[in-house]
Design an enzyme around this catalytic site. Structure first.
Site, PDB file in Angstrom:
ATOM      1  N   GLY A  17       0.690  -1.022   0.093  1.00 38.21           N
ATOM      2  CA  GLY A  17       0.084   0.154  -0.027  1.00 38.21           C
ATOM      3  C   GLY A  17       0.779   1.211  -0.016  1.00 38.21           C
ATOM      4  O   GLY A  17       0.499   2.240   0.439  1.00 38.21           O
ATOM      5  N   THR A  22       1.698   3.270  -2.075  1.00 34.67           N
ATOM      6  CA  THR A  22       1.554   4.616  -2.915  1.00 34.67           C
ATOM      7  C   THR A  22       0.244   5.303  -2.099  1.00 34.67           C
ATOM      8  O   THR A  22      -0.154   6.357  -2.672  1.00 34.67           O
ATOM      9  CB  THR A  22       1.257   4.392  -4.308  1.00 34.67           C
ATOM     10  N   GLY A  23      -0.352   4.793  -0.920  1.00 32.71           N
ATOM     11  CA  GLY A  23      -1.173   5.441  -0.263  1.00 32.71           C
ATOM     12  C   GLY A  23      -1.084   6.593   0.474  1.00 32.71           C
ATOM     13  O   GLY A  23       0.149   7.021   0.365  1.00 32.71           O
ATOM     14  N   TYR A  24      -2.086   7.276   1.108  1.00 31.37           N
ATOM     15  CA  TYR A  24      -1.816   8.538   1.908  1.00 31.37           C
ATOM     16  C   TYR A  24      -0.928   8.301   2.956  1.00 31.37           C
ATOM     17  O   TYR A  24       0.045   9.139   3.160  1.00 31.37           O
ATOM     18  CB  TYR A  24      -3.274   8.655   2.335  1.00 31.37           C
ATOM     19  N   ARG A  53       1.919  -3.582  -7.426  1.00 29.33           N
ATOM     20  CA  ARG A  53       0.903  -4.341  -7.999  1.00 29.33           C
ATOM     21  C   ARG A  53       0.520  -4.249  -9.516  1.00 29.33           C
ATOM     22  O   ARG A  53       0.336  -3.055  -9.955  1.00 29.33           O
ATOM     23  CB  ARG A  53      -0.610  -4.001  -7.114  1.00 29.33           C
ATOM     24  N   LYS A  91     -10.810  -5.036  11.284  1.00 28.71           N
ATOM     25  CA  LYS A  91      -9.177  -4.901  11.906  1.00 28.71           C
ATOM     26  C   LYS A  91      -8.869  -5.875  13.109  1.00 28.71           C
ATOM     27  O   LYS A  91      -7.997  -6.658  13.114  1.00 28.71           O
ATOM     28  CB  LYS A  91      -8.984  -3.389  12.415  1.00 28.71           C
ATOM     29  N   ARG A 104      -6.621  -9.022  13.243  1.00 32.59           N
ATOM     30  CA  ARG A 104      -5.558  -9.322  14.326  1.00 32.59           C
ATOM     31  C   ARG A 104      -5.543 -10.683  14.798  1.00 32.59           C
ATOM     32  O   ARG A 104      -4.784 -11.540  15.104  1.00 32.59           O
ATOM     33  CB  ARG A 104      -6.149  -8.580  15.554  1.00 32.59           C
ATOM     34  N   HIS A 159     -17.307   7.389  13.313  1.00 32.10           N
ATOM     35  CA  HIS A 159     -15.987   7.604  13.964  1.00 32.10           C
ATOM     36  C   HIS A 159     -15.901   9.151  14.629  1.00 32.10           C
ATOM     37  O   HIS A 159     -15.360   9.097  15.603  1.00 32.10           O
ATOM     38  CB  HIS A 159     -14.942   7.235  12.676  1.00 32.10           C
TER      39      HIS A 159
HETATM   40  P1  NDP Z   1      -5.399   4.803   0.959  1.00 29.08           P
HETATM   41  O1  NDP Z   1      -6.911   4.896   0.812  1.00 29.08           O
HETATM   42  O2  NDP Z   1      -4.349   6.005   0.695  1.00 29.08           O
HETATM   43  O3  NDP Z   1      -5.002   3.393   0.235  1.00 29.08           O
HETATM   44  C1  NDP Z   1      -3.632   2.775   0.714  1.00 29.08           C
HETATM   45  C2  NDP Z   1      -3.480   1.520  -0.284  1.00 29.08           C
HETATM   46  O4  NDP Z   1      -4.473   0.594  -0.392  1.00 29.08           O
HETATM   47  C3  NDP Z   1      -3.477   2.087  -1.666  1.00 29.08           C
HETATM   48  O5  NDP Z   1      -2.547   2.978  -2.134  1.00 29.08           O
HETATM   49  C4  NDP Z   1      -3.379   0.877  -2.442  1.00 29.08           C
HETATM   50  O6  NDP Z   1      -1.827   0.459  -2.559  1.00 29.08           O
HETATM   51  C5  NDP Z   1      -4.173   0.092  -1.507  1.00 29.08           C
HETATM   52  N1  NDP Z   1      -5.351  -0.622  -2.019  1.00 29.08           N
HETATM   53  C6  NDP Z   1      -6.271   0.039  -2.382  1.00 29.08           C
HETATM   54  N2  NDP Z   1      -7.075  -0.799  -2.833  1.00 29.08           N
HETATM   55  C7  NDP Z   1      -6.542  -2.077  -3.185  1.00 29.08           C
HETATM   56  C8  NDP Z   1      -7.193  -3.129  -3.673  1.00 29.08           C
HETATM   57  N3  NDP Z   1      -8.333  -3.301  -4.114  1.00 29.08           N
HETATM   58  N4  NDP Z   1      -6.433  -4.165  -3.693  1.00 29.08           N
HETATM   59  C9  NDP Z   1      -4.857  -4.090  -3.174  1.00 29.08           C
HETATM   60  N5  NDP Z   1      -4.606  -2.801  -2.688  1.00 29.08           N
HETATM   61  C10 NDP Z   1      -5.345  -1.889  -2.613  1.00 29.08           C
HETATM   62  O7  NDP Z   1      -5.301   4.285   2.538  1.00 29.08           O
HETATM   63  P2  NDP Z   1      -4.981   5.178   3.893  1.00 29.08           P
HETATM   64  O8  NDP Z   1      -3.592   5.750   3.774  1.00 29.08           O
HETATM   65  O9  NDP Z   1      -6.059   6.292   3.815  1.00 29.08           O
HETATM   66  O10 NDP Z   1      -5.409   4.239   4.900  1.00 29.08           O
HETATM   67  C11 NDP Z   1      -4.401   3.635   5.671  1.00 29.08           C
HETATM   68  C12 NDP Z   1      -4.620   3.134   6.937  1.00 29.08           C
HETATM   69  O11 NDP Z   1      -4.723   4.211   7.690  1.00 29.08           O
HETATM   70  C13 NDP Z   1      -5.965   2.422   7.070  1.00 29.08           C
HETATM   71  O12 NDP Z   1      -5.918   1.165   8.102  1.00 29.08           O
HETATM   72  C14 NDP Z   1      -7.109   3.371   7.577  1.00 29.08           C
HETATM   73  O13 NDP Z   1      -8.078   2.824   8.355  1.00 29.08           O
HETATM   74  C15 NDP Z   1      -5.971   4.315   8.446  1.00 29.08           C
HETATM   75  N6  NDP Z   1      -6.404   5.637   8.428  1.00 29.08           N
HETATM   76  C16 NDP Z   1      -6.527   6.106   9.853  1.00 29.08           C
HETATM   77  C17 NDP Z   1      -7.083   7.415   9.851  1.00 29.08           C
HETATM   78  C18 NDP Z   1      -7.112   8.366  11.076  1.00 29.08           C
HETATM   79  O14 NDP Z   1      -7.466   9.353  11.384  1.00 29.08           O
HETATM   80  N7  NDP Z   1      -6.470   7.647  12.326  1.00 29.08           N
HETATM   81  C19 NDP Z   1      -7.312   8.339   8.831  1.00 29.08           C
HETATM   82  C20 NDP Z   1      -7.239   7.788   7.508  1.00 29.08           C
HETATM   83  C21 NDP Z   1      -6.862   6.466   7.370  1.00 29.08           C
HETATM   84  P3  NDP Z   1      -1.070   0.402  -3.877  1.00 29.08           P
HETATM   85  O15 NDP Z   1       0.129   1.386  -3.266  1.00 29.08           O
HETATM   86  O16 NDP Z   1      -0.591  -0.898  -3.804  1.00 29.08           O
HETATM   87  O17 NDP Z   1      -1.845   0.791  -4.966  1.00 29.08           O
END
Ligand code: NDP
Length: 307
Positions: free
Chosen positions: A10, A12-14, A35, A138, A142, A270
């Site tokens: 993941g 490239t995600g946030y 991927r 989650k 776990r 939330h």
């Molecule tokens: P994102 O929405 O940015 O997604 C993260 C990555 O998930 C994507 O970049 C992609 O990885 C992968 N992904 C998405 N869909 C698929 C799929 N169908 N198959 C495979 N991989 C997939 O995630 P966040 O960064 O927002 O969230 C990460 C964690 O942080 C989560 O557990 C979330 O609950 C938590 N969170 C907590 C917050 C808080 O305020 N405490 C706020 C936001 C999130 P790839 O790089 O491989 O494409």
């Protein structure tokens, strides 16, 4: 001590992109899952290439290809997953069950950090529908990790600052208003806000620390434990102006929530637990082994507990 090799899933995600940056900055040999399912998502591909330029190694693998995950996992000591878990973006938490299977089969992983990074789901057994799905999923992950005997650390990062502080804790806003703010209830419940880059830095710092093995790590920067009113005050000082304040009662908030779509309702649930019930700050962290660690990084104090 030699630094662990890390695989970030993941990436490239946030949050994931920050984990990659922090892992490289702290000198870990860093692998990022690439991927094939990304297809022609040019922004992701370019981000992966920029990771490579910074020293990361890209490793091909897909959640639809068990062996590819096993092979990727075998390259490293530590796996960190930051797969999506915010319904308004995407929620794929249970896909991690496939990763757990791969880690179990590979058999070499010293530590797995699943995609958590929020409210500790173990404390949310009475959470409201529909938002409880985040915590329930989650917890399913776990259980699978623990049933498989995989060493772990769960990171409870509280509120991402970008999502919550930017909009003065008003759901649906990520930029601060200059005239008017809606307080959730009396605006006095304390919450905990953590900068996303700090979350990534602390997460990486924890992976080779034996004190966090098989534990939940809470990120609780003392100066970041604030009520909504206190957040608004900080902003008012910055702009030299008082905002007009109204408030939305618990009942009104819940009634409005029910008119929203499912993804919005999950997020609002939330906010409800955080801002009306104070679920993040209304408990003391139990330190069964009475251990308190302070990493001197933006004066954050990290507390550990046994799970
Ligand atoms: P994102 O929405 O940015 O997604 C993260 C990555 O998930 C994507 O970049 C992609 O990885 C992968 N992904 C998405 N869909 C698929 C799929 N169908 N198959 C495979 N991989 C997939 O995630 P966040 O960064 O927002 O969230 C990460 C964690 O942080 C989560 O557990 C979330 O609950 C938590 N969170 C907590 C917050 C808080 O305020 N405490 C706020 C936001 C999130 P790839 O790089 O491989 O494409």
């Amino acid at each position: 001590m030699e630094k662990s090799k890390v695989l970030i899933i993941g990436g490239t995600g946030y949050l994931g992109r920050r984990l990659v940056k922090a892992s490289l900055a702290q000198g870990h040999e860093t692998y990022v899952l690439q991927r094939p399912d990304m297809g022609v998502d040019i922004e992701k591909v370019q981000m992966l290439l920029s990771f490579k330029e910074q020293g990361a190694r890209l490793v091909l693998g897909s959640f639809n290809d068990h062996q590819s995950l096993v092979d990727a996992v075998k390259l490293v000591d530590v796996v960190i997953c930051a797969i999506s878990g915010v319904h308004i973006r995407s929620h794929q938490i249970l896909l991690q069950l496939k990763l757990v299977d791969a880690i179990k089969e590979a058999g070499n992983i010293k530590r797995f950090l699943p995609s958590e990074f929020g409210t500790d789901p173990a404390r949310m057994e009475n959470a409201m529908e529909p938002g409880r799905v985040t915590f329930d999923d989650k917890m399913v992950v776990r259980k699978a990790i623990q049933d498989a005997g995989i060493p772990f650390t769960y990171v409870s990062a509280n509120c991402f600052a970008g999502y919550f502080l930017g909009g003065l804790c008003q759901p649906g806003s990520i930029l601060p208003s200059r005239d008017h703010v809606v307080l959730l209830g009396d605006g006095n419940q304390k919450a905990i806000y953590v900068d996303e880059d700090d979350i990534a830095m602390y997460t990486i710092k924890t992976i080779d620390d034996p004190r966090t093995l098989n534990k939940t790590l809470y990120l609780r920067p003392p100066q970041n434990i604030l009520s909504q009113r206190e957040v608004v005050e900080v902003w008012e000082k910055l702009i030299g102006k008082q905002l007009h304040k109204s408030s939305i009662s618990k009942e009104e908030f819940l009634a409005t929530m029910k008119t929203q779509n499912y993804a919005e309702q999950v997020g609002l649930t939330h906010y409800y637990h955080v801002c009306y019930e104070g679920c993040l700050a209304n408990f003391e962290i139990e330190m069964r082994q009475r251990r308190l660690l302070s990493f001197i990084l933006k004066s954050t104090t990290l507390l550990f507990m046994n799970t």
